[in-house]
Enzyme design. Structure first.
Site, PDB file in Angstrom:
ATOM      1  N   GLY A   1       0.800  -1.222   0.000  1.00 60.67           N
ATOM      2  CA  GLY A   1       0.000   0.000   0.000  1.00 60.67           C
ATOM      3  C   GLY A   1       0.829   1.265   0.000  1.00 60.67           C
TER       4      GLY A   1
ATOM      5  CG  ASP B   1      -0.403   9.009   3.668  1.00 61.17           C
ATOM      6  OD1 ASP B   1       0.262   7.956   3.711  1.00 61.17           O
ATOM      7  OD2 ASP B   1      -0.231   9.947   4.464  1.00 61.17           O
ATOM      8  N   GLY B   2      -0.171   6.103   1.503  1.00 60.48           N
ATOM      9  CA  GLY B   2       0.941   5.506   0.763  1.00 60.48           C
ATOM     10  C   GLY B   2       2.285   6.164   1.010  1.00 60.48           C
TER      11      GLY B   2
ATOM     12  CG  ASP C   1       1.507  -8.467   6.937  1.00 60.71           C
ATOM     13  OD1 ASP C   1       0.926  -8.989   7.888  1.00 60.71           O
ATOM     14  OD2 ASP C   1       1.785  -7.254   6.901  1.00 60.71           O
TER      15      ASP C   1
ATOM     16  CG  ASP D   1       7.715  -4.764   6.548  1.00 58.63           C
ATOM     17  OD1 ASP D   1       8.287  -3.961   5.793  1.00 58.63           O
ATOM     18  OD2 ASP D   1       6.795  -5.504   6.163  1.00 58.63           O
TER      19      ASP D   1
END
Length: 471
Positions: free
Chosen positions: A80, A113-114, A240, A250
């Site tokens: 995203g 909002d990415g 994920d 991440d």
């Protein structure tokens, strides 16, 4: 400029969204990882041209589709706020993903909002480089680019894009996504691609799914054991956020533990401590069960038999983790080999550390360098037993110390130092603290002059300390 491959696009189109739109705002180089560029043999001499090439060329980029169990709840997800530029083939023939993180909205962004904040990308840069220096498998940060945008999270912050390097971005959640499509051919193609890329030695194995699952289980058991031995808390171990390559990925609400406590959890979003320090092995196993569920059709045509195979493999995770963990921890107290007596000694030490709320790193640091300090007073009897066991195994302390110096870091990114570096960089526009921290963590085992700055932890600093996801 690097020639990039697009092998991931050989998979069915359901695995990604093609992105033809270019980055729509100005960017400026903020940090560049010279050492990583040199390792990959990228053209680091002309950094602006390299960065411009990565941003302007190699279209279409792609946003990868995947799913995930987030705090136990299943969701269909995807990139995203990231886009994969392509795969760089190093001179050693290994493929590395080059990804832009914080590059704007995709169809997977939902209400987001990415974008990414400079502070969040600095955190990922710091921790990924710290783990790399500690020789723990991890994705890496090639560069941070500042943007012209203001982004609101807890407060208004500067925007940034991270250029991330990874062996791949294939996650447990990628397999969950493929399984959710209920198309065995699609799942087969993903497994074949993953094996070819990460575990090519099993390509000709007749029981490829079995060998693949076993390989991923082993790589994750090894990774989590290394996190545990070094006091690292990932903070958000959703499926994920678990790679099938065995790399750490991440870095959101991550941190290193100071005071030893199995319940340590700094993540602001983990209100129930699901991913607390002591829970990381069991959570890794839980995630691997989700991967195994996806592969059941390949393990046996009989579902009951397939489930038994999975249970056997996942029970083996405990054994493998224990073996890796014991090997790592034995070295931390100077033993090159493991034994029952050494295991008992380690468990007693950790119990005393928890009971007396001792600093995890300072305890091993003090034992390594034979420091006589107040910190070690609660474990003086244990120290006597430790020396007796060294002697019983014909180990001179100097031999043990040599082993300990290789695994007990002097420098880790302490929470208060990380926060200070990020604050000065983002609020005061002063990179001096940040650059010093990045320089120090390059040599975590070096007991040099600056190392003393990483020994003292402000009293009570971690009592209400929280880290944030940054999305």
């Amino acid at each position: 400029m690097p020639k990039l491959l697009q092998t991931y696009r050989q998979l069915p189109s359901c695995f990604y969204e093609a992105l033809n739109n270019k980055i729509d705002y100005d960017v400026n180089p903020y940090l560049f990882n010279q050492a990583l560029a040199h390792k990959l043999e990228l053209d680091q001499e002309n950094k602006p041209e390299l960065i411009n090439d990565l941003l302007e060329n190699h279209y279409p980029h792609i946003a990868q589709a995947y799913a995930g169990h987030q705090f136990g709840n299943f969701s269909m997800l995807g990139d995203g706020r990231a886009r994969l530029i392509g795969e760089y083939q190093s001179p050693g023939e290994k493929l590395y993903d080059i990804q832009l993180k914080g590059s704007g909205r995709t169809s997977f962004s939902k209400r987001g909002d990415g974008k990414a904040t400079l502070s969040a990308m600095l955190r990922e840069y710091i921790y990924s480089e710290a783990l790399a220096a500690l020789q723990i498998p991890t994705t890496r940060s090639l560069a941070i680019l500042s943007t012209s945008e203001k982004i609101y999270r807890q407060t208004e912050e500067e925007g940034a894009i991270l250029i991330r390097i990874a062996s791949s971005h294939i996650r447990v959640g990628t397999f969950e996504y493929a399984a959710a499509l209920q198309d065995k051919e699609v799942l087969t193609e993903l497994m074949d691609y993953s094996i070819k890329r990460h575990y090519p030695h099993i390509e000709m194995n007749e029981k490829r799914a079995y060998a693949f699952l076993k390989s991923v289980i082993d790589s994750q058991a090894k990774l989590i054991s290394e996190w545990s031995s070094i006091g690292f808390i990932h903070g958000v171990m959703n499926t994920d956020n678990m790679t099938i390559s065995g790399e750490t990925i991440d870095f959101g609400p991550c941190a290193f533990m100071n005071r030893y406590d199995l319940d340590t959890c700094f993540s602001s979003i983990d209100v129930n401590g699901r991913y607390a320090f002591g829970s990381q092995p069991s959570m890794a196993k839980w995630n691997l069960f989700r991967l195994a569920e996806c592969l059941l059709p390949f393990l046996s045509t009989n579902e009951e038999t397939a489930i038994k195979i999975v249970e056997q493999l996942l029970n083996d995770f405990d054994r493998r983790y224990e073996q890796y963990w014991l090997t790592n921890m034995s070295k931390k107290i100077g033993f090159q080999t493991t034994s029952y007596d050494v295991k008992i000694l380690i468990e007693e030490l950790l119990s005393l550390m928890q009971q007396h709320q001792l600093d995890y790193h300072n305890t091993f640091y003090s034992l390594t360098y034979q420091l006589s300090c107040e910190l070690l007073q609660p474990i003086t009897i244990w120290i006597e037993r430790w020396h007796k066991l060294l002697k019983a195994q014909d180990l001179e302390y100097t031999m043990a110390q040599k082993i300990m110096k290789q695994v007990n870091p002097v420098v880790i990114p302490r929470n208060h130092i990380v926060e200070e570096a990020i604050y000065h960089a983002t609020v005061k526009n002063n990179q001096l603290f940040l650059k010093q921290l990045l320089e120090d963590i390059k040599s975590p085992y070096a007991a040099n002059k600056s190392a003393i700055n990483y020994i003292d932890v402000p009293l009570g600093h971690d009592d209400n300390y929280q880290t944030f996801c940054g999305t």
